[in-house]
Design an enzyme around this catalytic site. Structure first.
Site, PDB file in Angstrom:
ATOM      1  N   SER A  14       0.806  -1.216   0.000  1.00  0.00           N
ATOM      2  CA  SER A  14       0.000   0.000   0.000  1.00  0.00           C
ATOM      3  C   SER A  14       0.848   1.280   0.000  1.00  0.00           C
ATOM      4  O   SER A  14       0.346   2.359  -0.284  1.00  0.00           O
ATOM      5  CB  SER A  14      -0.953   0.005   1.193  1.00  0.00           C
ATOM      6  OG  SER A  14      -0.224  -0.145   2.386  1.00  0.00           O
ATOM      7  N   ASP A  54      -3.275   5.900  11.637  1.00  0.00           N
ATOM      8  CA  ASP A  54      -2.377   5.516  10.559  1.00  0.00           C
ATOM      9  C   ASP A  54      -1.106   6.378  10.563  1.00  0.00           C
ATOM     10  O   ASP A  54      -1.116   7.517  10.116  1.00  0.00           O
ATOM     11  CB  ASP A  54      -3.119   5.643   9.217  1.00  0.00           C
ATOM     12  CG  ASP A  54      -2.289   5.135   8.049  1.00  0.00           C
ATOM     13  OD1 ASP A  54      -1.099   4.824   8.237  1.00  0.00           O
ATOM     14  OD2 ASP A  54      -2.850   5.067   6.930  1.00  0.00           O
ATOM     15  N   HIS A 114       1.050   5.197   6.274  1.00  0.00           N
ATOM     16  CA  HIS A 114       0.810   5.800   4.960  1.00  0.00           C
ATOM     17  C   HIS A 114       1.011   7.303   5.053  1.00  0.00           C
ATOM     18  O   HIS A 114       1.332   7.824   6.118  1.00  0.00           O
ATOM     19  CB  HIS A 114      -0.605   5.461   4.474  1.00  0.00           C
ATOM     20  CG  HIS A 114      -0.829   3.987   4.355  1.00  0.00           C
ATOM     21  ND1 HIS A 114      -1.546   3.266   5.265  1.00  0.00           N
ATOM     22  CD2 HIS A 114      -0.375   3.102   3.438  1.00  0.00           C
ATOM     23  CE1 HIS A 114      -1.537   1.984   4.925  1.00  0.00           C
ATOM     24  NE2 HIS A 114      -0.832   1.855   3.820  1.00  0.00           N
TER      25      HIS A 114
END
Ligand SMILES: *[C@@H]1O[C@H](CO)[C@@H](O)[C@H](O)[C@H]1NC(C)=O
Ligand SMILES: *[C@@H]1O[C@H](CO)[C@@H](O)[C@H](O)[C@H]1NC(C)=O
Length: 358
Positions: free
Chosen positions: A105, A334, A337
């Site tokens: 990702s 998160d 990312h």
């Protein structure tokens, strides 16, 4: 020595590279990965509301983040200037070509950033976006240019067998999907750390050995060697430019990190969580052990592979993660990312510099 090697790699790449037209462009005369973040009001390179296909997990402003400084830092190498990203020029160079990101990702993060950067450069140009299984295909029919993302977190294979799922460190069959690309940008790291329910395999096989688990860095090294061997055997450098996105650093509290051995090597005691951070850090942490392995492997390869050495510069950007403004909100913070617009745009500016400058 290392600098010289990297410079030699750039020259090799560029002499076989996209046709550079127009005026003679300035040479990259420095290590573009050494430098600092400078506040620049002309940034970000795009307004995320003008990128209609942006995924929720990266769209921090839409998810409620109100501070904006994190979008306004430009990477400034110490010894030279990066070319300003020119999306039209990038698309012209990509005409009739296919570029593919292969990885996890974080690779998706960079692919999405690039598709936004290109779309805002030619907002009138028709585009198509198609997802088939793990393959996402973004195309500009007017330029006959294709920017793809193929999800494969380990690069090597996982096979399903009666007694469980097997991670095969010396088998790399998804390479059939990358064949024939003009530009390939790989990445792999984060999934190597997963344990428990997030770990998508039950066994590791390498050669004749079959184990329940092993040191994850060693497993990573073996798999990256399999990847390197494939590239050395099969890539024609006159057709295909190969890049590797260096390890994207986390700023989590450490609970995601695997074995206690990993904890030591990553020095988690040093890491702060990304929550509430609005400014870059001043000093990077010590070199990331996975990055050290990658550099060693790439240095020993026969074919030119350009390592996008993004680890250290991204490590300063504790402010650039979605934090509570990702797709999971406060339930799934998160710190891995990156918000878009944001840090991966810089990775693409560096990719652009490597592709166009000579
Ligand atoms: C588009 O590019 C592909 C290679 O990616 C090529 O095979 C094809 O001929 C091109 N089509 C046109 C119309 O230029
Ligand atoms: C981790 O960082 C702390 C604080 O900077 C330092 O004192 C310690 O020696 C480091 N540990 C390792 C294993 O590098």
């Amino acid at each position: 020595m290392e600098k010289f090697f990297i410079a030699a790699n750039i020259l090799l790449l560029l002499s076989l590279s996209f046709h550079v037209h127009g005026e003679v462009e300035a040479k990259l005369q420095c290590d573009i990965f050494k430098g600092s973040w400078v506040f620049d009001n002309s940034y970000p390179l795009y307004d995320s509301t003008k990128c209609p296909f942006i995924e929720k997990e990266f769209d921090c402003q839409k998810n409620g983040r109100t501070d904006k400084d994190y979008m306004k830092f430009r990477w400034q190498p110490s010894g030279c200037k990066l070319p300003r990203f020119n999306g039209v020029d990038f698309l012209k160079k990509l005409k009739g070509k296919r570029l593919m990101f292969v990885g996890d990702s974080l690779s998706l993060n960079q692919w999405q950033s690039l598709t936004c950067m290109l779309h805002v450069a030619v907002p009138e140009a028709k585009y198509t976006l198609e997802r088939i299984g793990g393959l996402s295909k973004f195309e500009f029919p007017g330029y006959n240019a294709s920017i793809m993302f193929f999800r494969n977190a380990f690069l090597v294979d996982i096979t399903s067998e009666p007694n469980g799922r097997v991670l095969r460190l010396d088998s790399i069959s998804s390479s059939k999907i990358w064949g024939g690309m003009d530009v390939l940008i790989f990445d792999s790291w984060h999934w190597w750390l997963h344990t428990g329910r997030k770990q998508p395999w039950d066994w590791i096989v390498h050669g004749n050995s079959r184990v329940k688990d092993m040191d994850r860095l060693s497993a990573y090294e073996k798999a990256m060697q399999t990847w390197a061997q494939w590239i050395d055997l099969h890539v024609d450098p006159t057709k295909t430019k190969v890049f590797f996105q260096g390890v994207s650093p986390d700023h989590a509290s450490g609970q995601e990190i695997g074995s206690s051995r990993m904890k030591n090597s990553l020095n988690v005691s040093n890491a702060k969580t990304c929550i509430g951070q609005t400014q870059p850090l001043r000093n990077p942490r010590s070199p990331h052990p996975a990055e050290v392995i990658l550099e060693k492997i790439i240095r020993a390869m026969l074919k030119p592979v350009y390592l996008l050495k993004i680890t250290e510069l991204s490590d300063l950007r504790i402010d650039g993660h979605p934090s509570v403004y990702g797709s999971g909100g406060h339930n799934s913070i998160d710190c891995s990312h990156w918000c878009l617009a944001g840090v991966p745009d810089t990775w693409n500016e560096l990719l652009y510099a490597a592709l166009v400058e000579n």
